[in-house]
Motif scaffolding. Structure first.
Motif, PDB file in Angstrom:
ATOM      1  N   MET B   4     -40.462 -43.285  67.786  1.00  0.00           N
ATOM      2  CA  MET B   4     -41.584 -43.727  66.660  1.00  0.00           C
ATOM      3  C   MET B   4     -41.063 -43.472  65.464  1.00  0.00           C
ATOM      4  O   MET B   4     -40.374 -42.203  64.983  1.00  0.00           O
ATOM      5  CB  MET B   4     -42.941 -43.220  66.902  1.00  0.00           C
ATOM      6  N   ASN B   5     -41.191 -44.133  64.310  1.00  0.00           N
ATOM      7  CA  ASN B   5     -40.657 -43.895  63.177  1.00  0.00           C
ATOM      8  C   ASN B   5     -41.785 -42.994  62.169  1.00  0.00           C
ATOM      9  O   ASN B   5     -42.872 -43.228  62.971  1.00  0.00           O
ATOM     10  CB  ASN B   5     -40.128 -44.983  62.237  1.00  0.00           C
ATOM     11  N   GLU B   9     -44.485 -46.825  63.769  1.00  0.00           N
ATOM     12  CA  GLU B   9     -43.955 -48.028  64.565  1.00  0.00           C
ATOM     13  C   GLU B   9     -42.699 -47.636  65.463  1.00  0.00           C
ATOM     14  O   GLU B   9     -42.118 -46.561  65.158  1.00  0.00           O
ATOM     15  CB  GLU B   9     -43.165 -48.948  63.377  1.00  0.00           C
ATOM     16  N   ILE B  10     -42.706 -48.212  66.553  1.00  0.00           N
ATOM     17  CA  ILE B  10     -41.567 -47.977  67.320  1.00  0.00           C
ATOM     18  C   ILE B  10     -40.151 -48.307  66.850  1.00  0.00           C
ATOM     19  O   ILE B  10     -40.080 -49.211  65.958  1.00  0.00           O
ATOM     20  CB  ILE B  10     -41.957 -48.651  68.721  1.00  0.00           C
ATOM     21  N   THR B  11     -39.176 -47.411  67.207  1.00  0.00           N
ATOM     22  CA  THR B  11     -37.846 -47.748  66.780  1.00  0.00           C
ATOM     23  C   THR B  11     -37.023 -48.868  67.669  1.00  0.00           C
ATOM     24  O   THR B  11     -37.800 -49.296  68.562  1.00  0.00           O
ATOM     25  CB  THR B  11     -37.175 -46.538  66.786  1.00  0.00           C
ATOM     26  N   GLU B  12     -35.925 -48.941  67.037  1.00  0.00           N
ATOM     27  CA  GLU B  12     -34.921 -49.873  67.749  1.00  0.00           C
ATOM     28  C   GLU B  12     -34.709 -49.561  69.068  1.00  0.00           C
ATOM     29  O   GLU B  12     -34.968 -50.434  70.092  1.00  0.00           O
ATOM     30  CB  GLU B  12     -33.752 -50.176  67.076  1.00  0.00           C
ATOM     31  N   ARG B  15     -37.837 -50.180  71.315  1.00  0.00           N
ATOM     32  CA  ARG B  15     -37.999 -51.563  71.536  1.00  0.00           C
ATOM     33  C   ARG B  15     -37.144 -52.275  72.627  1.00  0.00           C
ATOM     34  O   ARG B  15     -37.383 -52.978  73.469  1.00  0.00           O
ATOM     35  CB  ARG B  15     -37.577 -52.549  70.231  1.00  0.00           C
ATOM     36  N   ALA B  70     -47.671 -52.288  70.884  1.00  0.00           N
ATOM     37  CA  ALA B  70     -46.671 -51.719  69.916  1.00  0.00           C
ATOM     38  C   ALA B  70     -45.483 -52.843  69.996  1.00  0.00           C
ATOM     39  O   ALA B  70     -45.000 -53.060  68.747  1.00  0.00           O
ATOM     40  CB  ALA B  70     -46.087 -50.670  70.314  1.00  0.00           C
ATOM     41  N   LEU B  71     -44.983 -53.645  70.941  1.00  0.00           N
ATOM     42  CA  LEU B  71     -43.809 -54.269  70.913  1.00  0.00           C
ATOM     43  C   LEU B  71     -44.377 -55.469  70.351  1.00  0.00           C
ATOM     44  O   LEU B  71     -43.587 -55.897  69.424  1.00  0.00           O
ATOM     45  CB  LEU B  71     -43.655 -54.414  72.452  1.00  0.00           C
ATOM     46  N   LYS B  73     -46.596 -55.950  67.971  1.00  0.00           N
ATOM     47  CA  LYS B  73     -46.724 -55.682  66.578  1.00  0.00           C
ATOM     48  C   LYS B  73     -45.467 -55.447  65.819  1.00  0.00           C
ATOM     49  O   LYS B  73     -45.101 -55.668  64.677  1.00  0.00           O
ATOM     50  CB  LYS B  73     -47.396 -54.129  66.516  1.00  0.00           C
ATOM     51  N   SER B  74     -44.305 -54.978  66.687  1.00  0.00           N
ATOM     52  CA  SER B  74     -42.904 -55.191  65.830  1.00  0.00           C
ATOM     53  C   SER B  74     -42.188 -56.455  66.148  1.00  0.00           C
ATOM     54  O   SER B  74     -40.967 -56.564  65.613  1.00  0.00           O
ATOM     55  CB  SER B  74     -42.177 -53.990  66.832  1.00  0.00           C
ATOM     56  N   GLY B  75     -43.017 -57.432  66.663  1.00  0.00           N
ATOM     57  CA  GLY B  75     -42.406 -59.069  66.604  1.00  0.00           C
ATOM     58  C   GLY B  75     -42.054 -59.590  67.944  1.00  0.00           C
ATOM     59  O   GLY B  75     -41.373 -60.489  68.042  1.00  0.00           O
TER      60      GLY B  75
END
Lengths: 216, 78
Positions: B4-5, B9-12, B15, B70-71, B73-75
């Motif tokens: 998480m940053n 938000e979840i990080t690359e 993801r 969460a995924l 939300k990250s697109g």
């Protein structure tokens, strides 16, 4: 005369389980057990942003592909913060064009350094010496190398050591001085008089009953 | 937490791993799908499980509803 030798009770020992740890690294929180199934080279350096250490990191990074072929992971360590490690790794990439592919433990509280006896107070109380610990896929400590602060390590020797250990495990042999892959290996000496007699007729390159070589 | 940053938000890396868990997968399978070393997968999955984004199921790992949200939300939609 008092000749007592001070032995750190926490010092690691060959052929015993490597001391377990959980540590912050540049690849997140890692435990030694996360490397289970791979060989691991756990190595320490005195400090980030120092010249000898930088040459070593470049050398270890260049060695990484050969180690990967052999199922070996690298893991660095020093008594610096994760932020320092990240900045240094970025600097190495910018200045020398070399990407550091392995994690580096940020051992600010010296937990791992103490477990592995990496600090040599005669050299420095605040830096780890140039230590190398080779840990096998079962988590057993198989080899240790200690270099002083002033002397950069020879990564080709570390690769040779990995090749020798893996040859020993695969073929049940030992390796002579300066052995390298392709050279003849040592057949372990016989342990009984009967086996010694047999050894002389076994067809190896035998100098005497205790000294036999063969090609793998 | 590397998964998480600072904005939550979840990080690359997270993801990639959560996407690889869209179907139940073992740690070596996740490592193979993501081309990330197994040691790093072990550490990251441990964090994802602690954060409730993934769960262990019969020695395999699956993404949870929280992880899927969460995924998304990250697109990334599974």
């Amino acid at each position: 005369m008092d000749t007592a030798i001070a032995v750190n009770p926490g010092f690691p020992r060959l052929n015993q389980p490597a001391p377990a740890f959980e540590a912050e690294t540049t690849h997140g929180t890692l435990r030694l057990e996360d490397f289970q199934g791979s060989w691991v080279i756990l190595f320490s350096h005195p400090a980030d942003f120092t010249p000898v250490c930088t040459t070593e990191f470049v050398a270890f990074a260049e060695l990484a592909p050969e180690l990967k072929k052999r199922g070996v992971e690298l893991c660095g360590l020093s008594i610096d913060s994760t932020y320092s490690h990240i900045a240094w790794v970025r600097n190495i990439e910018q200045i020398f064009g070399v990407k550091i592919p392995f994690p580096i433990i940020a051992d600010l509280n010296k937990d791992v350094a103490t477990l592995y006896g990496m600090v040599m107070p005669g050299e420095s109380k605040t830096e780890t010496s140039r230590c190398v610990f080779v840990i096998d896929p079962k988590g057993i400590l198989r080899a240790m190398i200690y270099y002083p602060l002033t002397t950069g390590r020879n990564t080709q020797e570390i690769l040779r050591l990995i090749d020798a250990l893996q040859a020993t495990d695969k073929h049940g042999i030992a390796t002579p001085a300066n052995w390298k892959p392709g050279d003849k290996v040592i057949v372990p000496p016989p342990r009984t008089t009967e086996d010694a007699e047999e050894r002389m007729r076994a067809g190896y390159e035998t100098a005497d009953w205790y000294f036999s070589k063969k090609t793998l | 937490m590397p998964c998480m940053n600072n904005n939550g938000e979840i990080t690359e890396m997270a993801r990639k791993i959560l996407t690889a868990m869209s179907e139940s997968a073992s740690l070596p399978e996740i490592a193979a799908k993501t081309d990330v070393p197994l040691y790093r997968i072990r550490g990251a999955v441990r964090e994802l499980v602690e954060a409730g984004l993934a769960a262990e199921q019969d020695q395999n790992y699956v993404i949870t509803e929280i992880g899927a949200a969460a995924l998304k939300k990250s697109g990334i939609s599974l």
